[in-house]
Motif scaffolding. Structure first.
Motif, PDB file in Angstrom:
ATOM      1  N   UNK A   1      65.576  33.478  46.734  1.00 16.75           N
ATOM      2  CA  UNK A   1      65.963  32.486  45.732  1.00 16.75           C
ATOM      3  C   UNK A   1      67.147  32.908  44.894  1.00 16.75           C
ATOM      4  N   UNK A   2      67.427  32.106  43.854  1.00 17.82           N
ATOM      5  CA  UNK A   2      68.568  32.322  42.982  1.00 17.82           C
ATOM      6  C   UNK A   2      68.322  33.360  41.911  1.00 17.82           C
ATOM      7  N   UNK A   3      69.215  33.458  40.940  1.00 16.57           N
ATOM      8  CA  UNK A   3      69.130  34.516  39.919  1.00 16.57           C
ATOM      9  C   UNK A   3      67.891  34.429  39.035  1.00 16.57           C
ATOM     10  N   UNK A   4      67.343  33.238  38.814  1.00 15.44           N
ATOM     11  CA  UNK A   4      66.142  33.087  37.989  1.00 15.44           C
ATOM     12  C   UNK A   4      64.889  32.882  38.831  1.00 15.44           C
ATOM     13  N   UNK A   5      64.887  33.456  40.032  1.00 20.19           N
ATOM     14  CA  UNK A   5      63.805  33.211  40.981  1.00 20.19           C
ATOM     15  C   UNK A   5      62.453  33.770  40.512  1.00 20.19           C
ATOM     16  N   UNK A   6      62.473  34.864  39.765  1.00 19.49           N
ATOM     17  CA  UNK A   6      61.204  35.444  39.310  1.00 19.49           C
ATOM     18  C   UNK A   6      60.496  34.498  38.354  1.00 19.49           C
TER      19      UNK A   6
ATOM     20  N   UNK B   1      59.214  31.450  40.402  1.00 18.33           N
ATOM     21  CA  UNK B   1      58.054  31.716  41.249  1.00 18.33           C
ATOM     22  C   UNK B   1      56.784  31.880  40.425  1.00 18.33           C
ATOM     23  N   UNK B   2      56.869  32.575  39.303  1.00 22.12           N
ATOM     24  CA  UNK B   2      55.678  32.763  38.469  1.00 22.12           C
ATOM     25  C   UNK B   2      55.205  31.423  37.907  1.00 22.12           C
ATOM     26  N   UNK B   3      56.143  30.589  37.466  1.00 22.39           N
ATOM     27  CA  UNK B   3      55.784  29.276  36.935  1.00 22.39           C
ATOM     28  C   UNK B   3      55.151  28.416  38.024  1.00 22.39           C
TER      29      UNK B   3
ATOM     30  N   UNK C   1      61.553  21.187  39.184  1.00 25.12           N
ATOM     31  CA  UNK C   1      63.007  21.387  39.141  1.00 25.12           C
ATOM     32  C   UNK C   1      63.405  22.862  39.145  1.00 25.12           C
ATOM     33  N   UNK C   2      62.655  23.697  38.410  1.00 26.79           N
ATOM     34  CA  UNK C   2      62.968  25.130  38.399  1.00 26.79           C
ATOM     35  C   UNK C   2      62.801  25.740  39.786  1.00 26.79           C
ATOM     36  N   UNK C   3      61.710  25.363  40.466  1.00 31.70           N
ATOM     37  CA  UNK C   3      61.457  25.900  41.806  1.00 31.70           C
ATOM     38  C   UNK C   3      62.540  25.456  42.778  1.00 31.70           C
ATOM     39  N   UNK C   4      62.943  24.193  42.714  1.00 34.24           N
ATOM     40  CA  UNK C   4      63.964  23.695  43.625  1.00 34.24           C
ATOM     41  C   UNK C   4      65.313  24.361  43.394  1.00 34.24           C
ATOM     42  N   UNK C   5      65.695  24.510  42.136  1.00 30.09           N
ATOM     43  CA  UNK C   5      67.006  25.086  41.830  1.00 30.09           C
ATOM     44  C   UNK C   5      67.091  26.529  42.325  1.00 30.09           C
TER      45      UNK C   5
END
Length: 494
Positions: free
Chosen positions: A158-163, A166-168, A234-238
């Motif tokens: 994933x991207x830079x905020x993937x952690x 994924x947790x969310x 949206x966070x997961x998709x981005x």
């Protein structure tokens, strides 16, 4: 021809075994082997699901291709599989999408190729297990297990905020599922069985039904996702890689709608009717409010993610107006959205692979350098806006038609998506594809290669084919939809 073959077990375990094989044989030094093994595994997984469609008896209302084996006899837990006309279509959609994801990631993924391909193959088998399970515990095991490969797909590639994403994603979906498990255990103590057929026939008081429906709602509404528990999507998709976004939108969201169809509504029909007003309100909020949220997005992936939430609102709206047009429209919308959303995320992936940006402002004038891509993107954008002749129109129009029979103003509110959907989709398309080339990097972008044309071409055929001739889909699910709607209409209170 296929009598005696455990087709559902093959549909589940062929991709899982193929994924394990890819994982064991794949090496970073020889990624080509991993790619070809993954393609062979995904094609084999798709081919074993085709007989489910060709051999399906559309005049039969019960479950077909059933398999039964004792699993944990002490608790009457069994390996019980079966499909009707609804779950069979979702299984076919899953196996088809997996082939596309493998081909789409062929050159894009350069690191940990074997692990990437294996994750999608294993995920495919687990998701098919959800749609085929006729035992509640087996359903729950597959439902929870598919979180693991998706967690890895977003977390590793994933991207830079993937952690954070994924947790969310994991916490939202896991917490809701625990309440579903508690409901299964409670009903087991009442009936002595985890078989879904037995649970559907279990007489329950109104109070118990309400609590069970709410527990199912918290699980399925998050997965769908419904407003206001949609914020993880949206966070997961981005942050997800393109393949992860495709599977999330095309398949995993449908598991929420399928859960309502298979479990929540048949097991607690009186509660479903009593709470239908709440469900319709939440559905209309998703259709109307989330459409306006999509309108102000600057990130293409986030815009399509919010669009998915709005379009999935038609699924729950169609289900909870309790007539056959709404019910069939909801299923059509699930299948159609699988094609359209997958295509849109793949289109964004094509642009991202070349320019490494998802921001609308970084593009403009793509039609000048990528005319073939612009044509495909136009088709899928129009489909997302509900253009007649595309698959999206078939589902949404049928839901609106059913809603008019139930309540005119509900239908009028839902029909606003014809305006808002066109607004956010076509405005995005106009800013990305037309106009002058502001960013000089856009002028050097290469048009679609053969691999990308194959993937988008297959989805274009599916979108147009289902839009112009939906009969093969409606025919196989019609009797199953009637049967389920009749069961839901029957009160358990005497």
């Amino acid at each position: 021809m296929f009598d005696g073959l455990p087709l559902l077990s093959l549909a589940i375990w062929v991709p899982i075994v193929a994924g394990i094989l890819v994982l064991l044989t794949g090496r970073d030094s020889s990624p080509c082997l991993s790619r070809w093994l993954a393609l062979a595994g995904s094609l084999a997984g798709f081919l074993v699901t085709v007989p489910l469609f060709t051999g399906f008896n559309a005049t039969q209302s019960g479950m077909q291709f059933e398999e039964f084996s004792t699993w944990i006899p002490a608790f009457n837990i069994n390996y019980h599989l079966g499909v009707d006309g609804i779950s069979m279509l979702l299984i076919l959609l899953t196996s088809f999408t997996t082939v596309l994801v493998v081909i789409a990631g062929w050159q894009v993924i350069q690191k940990k190729v074997a692990q990437y391909m294996a994750s999608f193959l294993i995920l495919s088998g687990l998701m098919i297990g959800v749609f085929a399970s006729m035992d509640a515990i087996l359903f729950y095991v597959f439902w929870e297990a598919q979180l693991i490969p998706m967690f890895l797909i977003i977390g590793v590639w994933g991207g830079p905020n993937r952690v954070y994403a994924t947790i969310k994603f994991f916490l939202y979906t896991l917490l809701g599922s625990l309440l579903m498990l508690i409901s299964f255990i409670y009903m087991y103590h009442l009936s002595g069985s985890f078989d879904i057929k037995d649970l559907q026939n279990l007489p329950l008081t109104m109070t118990v039904q309400v609590f069970i429906f709410i527990s199912f709602f918290l699980s399925f509404a998050v997965k769908l996702p419904m407003w206001p528990v949609h914020t993880w999507l949206p966070d997961a998709h981005v942050e997800a890689p393109t393949g992860g976004s495709v599977v999330l939108a095309a398949i995993m969201l449908k598991m929420g709608g399928y859960g309502f169809i298979r479990l929540a509504m048949p097991i607690a029909p009186d509660a479903a009717h009593a709470l239908s007003g709440v469900m319709i309100f939440l559905s209309l909020m998703a259709i109307i409010y989330i459409s306006f949220v999509a309108l102000v997005q600057t990130d293409m992936k986030k815009l399509i993610a919010y669009s998915s939430i709005a379009h999935m609102g038609f699924v729950t709206l169609g289900l909870f107006i309790f007539n056959i047009y709404g019910f069939e429209g909801a299923v059509l919308q699930m299948i159609s959205h699988g094609f359209v959303s997958a295509a849109l995320f793949l289109c964004v992936g094509v642009m991202y692979d070349r320019l490494h940006s998802r921001l609308i402002a970084d593009y403009g004038g793509i039609a000048n350098s990528m005319p073939v891509f612009a044509a495909f993107f136009m088709l899928f954008a129009m489909a997302n806006a509900g253009l007649p002749g595309t698959s999206a129109f078939t589902g949404e129009f049928t839901v609106i038609l059913g809603t008019i029979q139930s309540h005119f103003w509900y239908a009028a509110l839902a029909a606003t998506t014809l305006i808002t959907g066109a607004a956010y989709t076509l405005w995005m398309y106009k800013r990305v594809v037309f106009g002058e080339v502001v960013n000089q990097a856009v002028s050097t972008m290469q048009d679609l290669n053969a691999r990308e044309i194959i993937v988008l071409g297959l989805l274009a055929v599916a979108v147009l084919g289902m839009g112009l001739y939906p009969f093969p889909v409606t025919h196989v699910m019609q009797v199953s939809a009637h049967n389920l709607l009749t069961r839901i209409a029957q009160s358990k209170l005497h």
